[in-house]
Motif scaffolding. Structure first.
Motif, PDB file in Angstrom:
ATOM      1  N   ASN A  54       0.843  -1.187   0.000  1.00 37.37           N
ATOM      2  CA  ASN A  54       0.000   0.000   0.000  1.00 37.37           C
ATOM      3  C   ASN A  54       0.888   1.250   0.000  1.00 37.37           C
ATOM      4  O   ASN A  54       1.471   1.600   1.024  1.00 37.37           O
ATOM      5  N   PRO A  55       1.009   1.941  -1.140  1.00 37.28           N
ATOM      6  CA  PRO A  55       1.889   3.115  -1.198  1.00 37.28           C
ATOM      7  C   PRO A  55       1.397   4.280  -0.346  1.00 37.28           C
ATOM      8  O   PRO A  55       2.144   5.216  -0.074  1.00 37.28           O
ATOM      9  N   ASP A  56       0.138   4.224   0.085  1.00 34.04           N
ATOM     10  CA  ASP A  56      -0.439   5.306   0.890  1.00 34.04           C
ATOM     11  C   ASP A  56      -0.423   4.991   2.387  1.00 34.04           C
ATOM     12  O   ASP A  56      -1.042   5.716   3.171  1.00 34.04           O
TER      13      ASP A  56
ATOM     14  N   ALA B 186      11.246   1.030   6.904  1.00 34.85           N
ATOM     15  CA  ALA B 186      10.829  -0.375   6.948  1.00 34.85           C
ATOM     16  C   ALA B 186      10.707  -0.943   5.535  1.00 34.85           C
ATOM     17  O   ALA B 186      11.050  -2.111   5.288  1.00 34.85           O
ATOM     18  N   ARG B 187      10.215  -0.139   4.608  1.00 34.76           N
ATOM     19  CA  ARG B 187      10.137  -0.589   3.207  1.00 34.76           C
ATOM     20  C   ARG B 187      11.538  -0.941   2.694  1.00 34.76           C
ATOM     21  O   ARG B 187      11.748  -1.984   2.057  1.00 34.76           O
TER      22      ARG B 187
ATOM     23  N   GLY C 134       6.278  -1.414  -2.254  1.00 34.17           N
ATOM     24  CA  GLY C 134       5.408  -0.251  -2.367  1.00 34.17           C
ATOM     25  C   GLY C 134       5.893   0.878  -3.239  1.00 34.17           C
ATOM     26  O   GLY C 134       5.320   1.975  -3.209  1.00 34.17           O
ATOM     27  N   TYR C 135       6.923   0.646  -4.071  1.00 32.39           N
ATOM     28  CA  TYR C 135       7.420   1.685  -4.969  1.00 32.39           C
ATOM     29  C   TYR C 135       6.901   1.432  -6.380  1.00 32.39           C
ATOM     30  O   TYR C 135       6.983   0.319  -6.893  1.00 32.39           O
ATOM     31  N   SER C 136       6.388   2.468  -7.017  1.00 36.88           N
ATOM     32  CA  SER C 136       5.946   2.342  -8.405  1.00 36.88           C
ATOM     33  C   SER C 136       7.078   2.654  -9.375  1.00 36.88           C
ATOM     34  O   SER C 136       6.979   2.365 -10.569  1.00 36.88           O
ATOM     35  N   SER C 137       8.153   3.258  -8.865  1.00 37.44           N
ATOM     36  CA  SER C 137       9.295   3.626  -9.701  1.00 37.44           C
ATOM     37  C   SER C 137      10.563   2.978  -9.160  1.00 37.44           C
ATOM     38  O   SER C 137      10.938   3.198  -8.013  1.00 37.44           O
TER      39      SER C 137
END
Length: 273
Positions: free
Chosen positions: A179-181, A217-218, A241-244
């Protein structure tokens, strides 16, 4: 969009708020004297008994408590016991001040979880050294956790209650890494803790905001996966959780001093030795 970990400039360091000391004593002369001495290096809050101190702890981020033992309403022993037994405060170091010089009194203070014991009359310099030593040790632990890719969040625990809290916090973040948010509101809901309480606890125990801790933590989970060597970097980037991938790479290098590729190669080299 991912929340970015930022570096700290020299100017920002100079503007950073000072660590907060809560001074508790029913003698106003002592409060004024010690407060004046400590205020050169620290932000100082004051209370005249344990009840007032607990009320302040519920609204302020406090890094260390210095408390007299003999006080009305709630003495220093009970205050120390409450601090060390309640999850919200259990990470806070406590220095007890007392005119009592019996061994039994010292034992009682240590049994309540006191981190240091200073007898009255005391040298202000000695108290300063005790405080600085406790805070420096905490800072070293925080820095070691932040800079070491494979060190668990529980390494920052100062008590069994803290260890349990950090273990649950780490598990909660890991279960929601995709969950990126993910933010402090989500964490508070998942952990059934009020947002202000969770923020104060995380900030005080780690010196990071909840969002900074989530980002760290990511990256630590990514380091675990890189260490296993089973997935591609772009796959790990998405899993945490990273889109890039490039954004992930920049944050990883900023936090740990090497790119994901360099880290992966170093771990593979270590395993071959």
């Amino acid at each position: 969009m991912e929340k970015v970990l930022t570096t700290t400039t020299t100017e920002e360091i100079l503007e950073m708020p000072r660590q907060v000391i809560l001074l508790v004593d029913d003698n106003e002369d002592i409060l004024d004297f010690v407060s004046d001495d400590l205020s050169e290096k620290y932000e100082v809050l004051t209370a005249t008994n344990g009840v007032e101190a607990l009320a302040l702890l519920q609204t302020e981020i406090v890094h260390l408590v210095v408390s007299d033992v003999m006080m009305p309403e709630m003495d220093g022993f009970e205050l120390c016991d409450r601090i060390k037994s309640e999850l919200e405060f259990s990470h806070i170091p406590v220095v007890l001040l007392t005119a009592k010089n019996s061994m039994q009194s010292k034992i009682e203070g240590l049994e309540m979880g006191a981190d240091a014991y200073v007898e009255k009359p005391f040298s202000p310099e000695f108290l300063q050294v005790q405080i600085a030593s406790l805070l420096k040790n905490r800072s070293k632990i925080q820095a070691y956790y932040s800079s070491s890719p494979l060190i668990h969040m529980k390494s920052m625990a100062y008590s069994k209650a803290d260890e349990s809290f950090l273990g649950k916090l780490n598990d909660t973040i890991y279960k929601n890494l995709d969950n990126p948010d993910l933010d402090v509101d989500h964490l508070a809901d998942h952990m059934n803790i009020s947002r202000p309480t969770l923020y104060r606890k995380i900030k005080s125990i780690s010196d990071l905001s909840p969002n900074e801790l989530i980002n760290l933590a990511r990256l630590k989970k990514a380091a675990e996966l890189l260490n296993e060597g089973m997935l591609k970097i772009y796959e790990i980037s998405e899993m945490v959780g990273y889109s890039s991938q490039s954004h992930f790479g920049r944050n990883f290098a900023k936090q740990f001093g090497m790119s994901p590729t360099d880290y992966l190669n170093s771990r593979l080299l270590d395993k071959r030795k």
